[in-house]
Write a protein that holds these residues in place. Structure first.
Motif, short mmCIF file in Angstrom:
data_model
loop_
_atom_site.label_atom_id
_atom_site.label_comp_id
_atom_site.label_asym_id
_atom_site.label_seq_id
_atom_site.Cartn_x
_atom_site.Cartn_y
_atom_site.Cartn_z
N LEU A 85 0.79 -1.23 0.00
CA LEU A 85 0.00 0.00 0.00
C LEU A 85 0.83 1.28 0.00
O LEU A 85 0.48 2.23 -0.71
CB LEU A 85 -0.98 0.00 1.17
N CYS A 88 1.58 2.83 -3.39
CA CYS A 88 0.48 3.30 -4.25
C CYS A 88 0.38 4.82 -4.21
O CYS A 88 0.65 5.46 -3.19
CB CYS A 88 -0.85 2.71 -3.79
N THR A 89 -0.06 5.37 -5.33
CA THR A 89 -0.34 6.80 -5.39
C THR A 89 -1.69 7.06 -4.72
O THR A 89 -2.48 6.12 -4.53
CB THR A 89 -0.42 7.28 -6.86
N GLU A 92 -4.40 5.64 -6.86
CA GLU A 92 -4.47 4.17 -6.79
C GLU A 92 -5.10 3.71 -5.47
O GLU A 92 -5.89 2.75 -5.45
CB GLU A 92 -3.07 3.56 -6.93
N LEU A 93 -4.79 4.41 -4.38
CA LEU A 93 -5.40 4.06 -3.09
C LEU A 93 -6.91 4.26 -3.13
O LEU A 93 -7.66 3.44 -2.60
CB LEU A 93 -4.77 4.89 -1.97
#
Length: 115
Positions: A85, A88-89, A92-93
Motif C-alpha cells: 500500500l 500506491c499513489t 491508486e489508493l
C-alpha cells in the motif's frame, strides 16, 4: 532469544521477497555487508535499532506487526497488501478503496468471523 531472532529474520526475509529483492540488492540499499544481512535473516545476528528501522522503511514493513503480531500474522495475502500500500499513489489508493467497498457490498456470503 533465538526464537525471536529467527522470527525477526523470517519477517525481514518475507518482506524482502514480497518486494522481489535479492539479499544483495537489499544489502546495497542498506549499505551493509551481504553476509551480515544473510545472518540477520537466518537469526544469527540482530540488527542495531538504526539498521532495524532502515530495514522496516525500505521494505515497507510495520515494526508494530513484528512487535505486536495479531491475527493477520499467518495471512500472507493480508501482509503483502499492507506492505504494498505505501507504494500506491493517492489515486491508486482511492481505486483500491472503492473496489474493496464494492466487493464487500456485493459478496454473496458474509463471513461469520471477519479478519
Amino acid at each position: 532469544m533465538i526464537f525471536a531472532n529467527n522470527r525477526l529474520g523470517k519477517f525481514i526475509r518475507n518482506g524482502r521477497l514480497d518486494l522481489e529483492l535479492t539479499q544483495e540488492q537489499l544489502a546495497e540499499k542498506l549499505n551493509c555487508n551481504l553476509s551480515y544481512l544473510g545472518n540477520v535473516e537466518r537469526g544469527k545476528n540482530i540488527p542495531s535499532l538504526k539498521l532495524f528501522c532502515r530495514i522496516m522503511q525500505i521494505l515497507n514493513l510495520s515494526a508494530n506487526e513484528f512487535i505486536h503480531p495479531n491475527r493477520h500474522e499467518e495471512n500472507s495475502t493480508y501482509l503483502q497488501l499492507i506492505r504494498l500500500l505505501p507504494q500506491c499513489t493517492p489515486k491508486e489508493l482511492n481505486i483500491l478503496l472503492e473496489n474493496t467497498r464494492t466487493l464487500l457490498e456485493n459478496r454473496e456470503e458474509k463471513p461469520t468471523n471477519p479478519l
